[in-house]
Write a protein that holds these residues in place. Structure first.
Motif, PDB file in Angstrom:
ATOM      1  N   GLY A 173      27.020 -15.604   9.810  1.00  0.00           N
ATOM      2  CA  GLY A 173      26.351 -14.627  10.658  1.00  0.00           C
ATOM      3  C   GLY A 173      25.251 -15.193  11.545  1.00  0.00           C
ATOM      4  O   GLY A 173      24.666 -14.467  12.343  1.00  0.00           O
ATOM      5  N   LEU A 174      24.942 -16.480  11.422  1.00  0.00           N
ATOM      6  CA  LEU A 174      23.915 -17.079  12.265  1.00  0.00           C
ATOM      7  C   LEU A 174      24.505 -17.486  13.607  1.00  0.00           C
ATOM      8  O   LEU A 174      25.629 -17.981  13.677  1.00  0.00           O
ATOM      9  CB  LEU A 174      23.318 -18.322  11.598  1.00  0.00           C
ATOM     10  N   ASP A 175      23.740 -17.287  14.690  1.00  0.00           N
ATOM     11  CA  ASP A 175      24.211 -17.756  15.984  1.00  0.00           C
ATOM     12  C   ASP A 175      23.959 -19.257  16.103  1.00  0.00           C
ATOM     13  O   ASP A 175      23.277 -19.863  15.280  1.00  0.00           O
ATOM     14  CB  ASP A 175      23.541 -16.988  17.134  1.00  0.00           C
ATOM     15  N   SER A 176      24.530 -19.859  17.122  1.00  0.00           N
ATOM     16  CA  SER A 176      24.456 -21.314  17.266  1.00  0.00           C
ATOM     17  C   SER A 176      23.014 -21.801  17.433  1.00  0.00           C
ATOM     18  O   SER A 176      22.660 -22.886  16.964  1.00  0.00           O
ATOM     19  CB  SER A 176      25.296 -21.771  18.461  1.00  0.00           C
ATOM     20  N   TYR A 177      22.168 -20.986  18.076  1.00  0.00           N
ATOM     21  CA  TYR A 177      20.774 -21.381  18.275  1.00  0.00           C
ATOM     22  C   TYR A 177      20.065 -21.506  16.937  1.00  0.00           C
ATOM     23  O   TYR A 177      19.426 -22.524  16.645  1.00  0.00           O
ATOM     24  CB  TYR A 177      20.043 -20.365  19.151  1.00  0.00           C
ATOM     25  N   PHE A 178      20.201 -20.471  16.081  1.00  0.00           N
ATOM     26  CA  PHE A 178      19.464 -20.564  14.830  1.00  0.00           C
ATOM     27  C   PHE A 178      20.132 -21.497  13.835  1.00  0.00           C
ATOM     28  O   PHE A 178      19.480 -21.988  12.927  1.00  0.00           O
ATOM     29  CB  PHE A 178      19.224 -19.199  14.179  1.00  0.00           C
ATOM     30  N   LYS A 179      21.419 -21.783  14.004  1.00  0.00           N
ATOM     31  CA  LYS A 179      22.016 -22.805  13.136  1.00  0.00           C
ATOM     32  C   LYS A 179      21.289 -24.132  13.310  1.00  0.00           C
ATOM     33  O   LYS A 179      21.033 -24.855  12.344  1.00  0.00           O
ATOM     34  CB  LYS A 179      23.504 -22.970  13.440  1.00  0.00           C
ATOM     35  N   LYS A 180      20.941 -24.445  14.557  1.00  0.00           N
ATOM     36  CA  LYS A 180      20.186 -25.676  14.815  1.00  0.00           C
ATOM     37  C   LYS A 180      18.784 -25.577  14.201  1.00  0.00           C
ATOM     38  O   LYS A 180      18.289 -26.536  13.588  1.00  0.00           O
ATOM     39  CB  LYS A 180      20.083 -25.915  16.322  1.00  0.00           C
ATOM     40  N   GLU A 181      18.150 -24.409  14.354  1.00  0.00           N
ATOM     41  CA  GLU A 181      16.840 -24.194  13.744  1.00  0.00           C
ATOM     42  C   GLU A 181      16.935 -24.319  12.218  1.00  0.00           C
ATOM     43  O   GLU A 181      16.070 -24.918  11.571  1.00  0.00           O
ATOM     44  CB  GLU A 181      16.310 -22.799  14.118  1.00  0.00           C
ATOM     45  N   PHE A 182      17.997 -23.753  11.662  1.00  0.00           N
ATOM     46  CA  PHE A 182      18.217 -23.808  10.214  1.00  0.00           C
ATOM     47  C   PHE A 182      18.397 -25.257   9.760  1.00  0.00           C
ATOM     48  O   PHE A 182      17.841 -25.675   8.737  1.00  0.00           O
ATOM     49  CB  PHE A 182      19.449 -22.976   9.866  1.00  0.00           C
ATOM     50  N   ALA A 183      19.153 -26.016  10.523  1.00  0.00           N
ATOM     51  CA  ALA A 183      19.345 -27.437  10.200  1.00  0.00           C
ATOM     52  C   ALA A 183      18.014 -28.189  10.234  1.00  0.00           C
ATOM     53  O   ALA A 183      17.772 -29.076   9.399  1.00  0.00           O
ATOM     54  CB  ALA A 183      20.331 -28.063  11.178  1.00  0.00           C
ATOM     55  N   ASP A 184      17.147 -27.850  11.178  1.00  0.00           N
ATOM     56  CA  ASP A 184      15.837 -28.499  11.260  1.00  0.00           C
ATOM     57  C   ASP A 184      14.987 -28.171  10.026  1.00  0.00           C
ATOM     58  O   ASP A 184      14.249 -29.025   9.518  1.00  0.00           O
ATOM     59  CB  ASP A 184      15.099 -28.058  12.531  1.00  0.00           C
ATOM     60  N   ILE A 185      15.084 -26.919   9.555  1.00  0.00           N
ATOM     61  CA  ILE A 185      14.355 -26.520   8.349  1.00  0.00           C
ATOM     62  C   ILE A 185      14.845 -27.336   7.156  1.00  0.00           C
ATOM     63  O   ILE A 185      14.053 -27.850   6.357  1.00  0.00           O
ATOM     64  CB  ILE A 185      14.528 -25.011   8.080  1.00  0.00           C
ATOM     65  N   LEU A 186      16.159 -27.472   7.037  1.00  0.00           N
ATOM     66  CA  LEU A 186      16.718 -28.253   5.932  1.00  0.00           C
ATOM     67  C   LEU A 186      16.281 -29.717   6.016  1.00  0.00           C
ATOM     68  O   LEU A 186      16.006 -30.348   4.988  1.00  0.00           O
ATOM     69  CB  LEU A 186      18.247 -28.152   5.932  1.00  0.00           C
ATOM     70  N   ALA A 187      16.218 -30.241   7.234  1.00  0.00           N
ATOM     71  CA  ALA A 187      15.762 -31.626   7.413  1.00  0.00           C
ATOM     72  C   ALA A 187      14.314 -31.787   6.952  1.00  0.00           C
ATOM     73  O   ALA A 187      13.955 -32.800   6.337  1.00  0.00           O
ATOM     74  CB  ALA A 187      15.912 -32.039   8.873  1.00  0.00           C
ATOM     75  N   SER A 188      13.488 -30.782   7.225  1.00  0.00           N
ATOM     76  CA  SER A 188      12.090 -30.818   6.781  1.00  0.00           C
ATOM     77  C   SER A 188      12.006 -30.810   5.258  1.00  0.00           C
ATOM     78  O   SER A 188      11.193 -31.527   4.660  1.00  0.00           O
ATOM     79  CB  SER A 188      11.317 -29.612   7.339  1.00  0.00           C
ATOM     80  N   LEU A 189      12.855 -30.006   4.630  1.00  0.00           N
ATOM     81  CA  LEU A 189      12.872 -29.946   3.171  1.00  0.00           C
ATOM     82  C   LEU A 189      13.334 -31.278   2.578  1.00  0.00           C
ATOM     83  O   LEU A 189      12.763 -31.774   1.601  1.00  0.00           O
ATOM     84  CB  LEU A 189      13.793 -28.814   2.701  1.00  0.00           C
TER      85      LEU A 189
END
Length: 264
Positions: A173-189
């Protein structure tokens, strides 16, 4: 985290869903588990978070059997679980209340739910910024979009400060824009040493961001490797880029890989 020879069935006279599965997740690693519907991926995740118990085999967290952890010890500061349906985590009337619920309420007094040195206000503000919820704090959780609900659910789990994050279809359900944002969050973790285990059908996301991918079939993980090892040559679980460019660039997995091959 390590799962050794895990076996599970829902009823004694029903067939096994998980059959001798072995799973190993390293510190700071992002592992994606792929596979068809009904193969047992979500059941396996439920074993890893102790929601269900295998009738054979064991699960080790930092070398200690998961059964030896008390609930408070396991779910406060160690294990975070993001379910497929984020609404299952919502119990309050606003986003702000949802976040403060995870730290024992608005009062700054330390309690068993919150014992960090920083103020609760600072912790909540930091998580809200990380997950881009700052402008939504007074909205009702059910009034948020699907992607915003996923971000809120993730923020709640992150306030528990997990060392190990288990997620079931978080990009659904995530759009492509927030998928990238989500990936950045995971990278921070990951940069903070958090280990991430994700069940997904989102092949493109896994190929782009996972450290390792595994294929779950017939009750266990039958293949695993880095995206560069896992996807090329795989006829079913592979990316669109690999299918289209396989003849000319057989090792290309993402669009960026294809462009890099063309520029050589």
């Amino acid at each position: 985290m390590e799962g050794k020879d895990l076996w599970f069935r829902y009823e004694k006279d029903l067939p096994d869903v998980v059959k001798g599965a072995n799973i190993k997740l390293y510190k700071g690693e992002f592992f994606c588990l792929l596979g068809g519907n009904g193969t047992g991926k979500s059941t396996t995740l439920s074993l890893l978070c102790r929601l269900r118990k295998p009738y054979r085999g064991k699960i080790l967290l930092e070398g200690k059997d998961i059964r030896r952890y008390k609930d408070q010890e396991l779910f406060r500061g160690f294990l975070g679980v993001l379910p497929q349906n984020p609404q299952s985590l919502f119990v309050k009337k606003t986003v702000e209340e949802e976040l403060y619920e995870m730290v024992g309420g608005f009062k700054e007094k330390k309690n068993e739910d919150y014992h960090l040195s920083m103020d609760k206000k600072e912790a909540v503000a930091g998580i809200a910024e990380l997950t881009h919820l700052q402008g939504l704090m007074h909205r009702h959780p059910y009034d948020l979009s699907g992607g915003e609900q996923q971000r809120l659910a993730l923020a709640k789990i992150l306030l528990l400060r997990p060392k190990l994050l288990l997620m079931d279809e978080p990009t659904k359900g995530l759009d492509s824009y927030f998928k990238k944002e989500f990936a950045d969050i995971l990278a921070s973790l990951k940069a903070e040493g958090v280990s991430i285990f994700m069940i997904s059908h989102d092949i493109e996301f896994c190929a782009s961001y996972a450290d390792r991918c595994g294929l779950f079939f017939d009750g266990g993980i039958v293949a695993s490797g880095t995206p560069k090892e896992f996807f090329p040559g795989n006829n079913f679980y592979t990316t669109a880029a690999n299918r289209m460019a396989r003849k000319y660039a057989p090792d290309a997995v993402t669009g960026k890989d294809v462009v890099a091959c063309l520029n050589r």
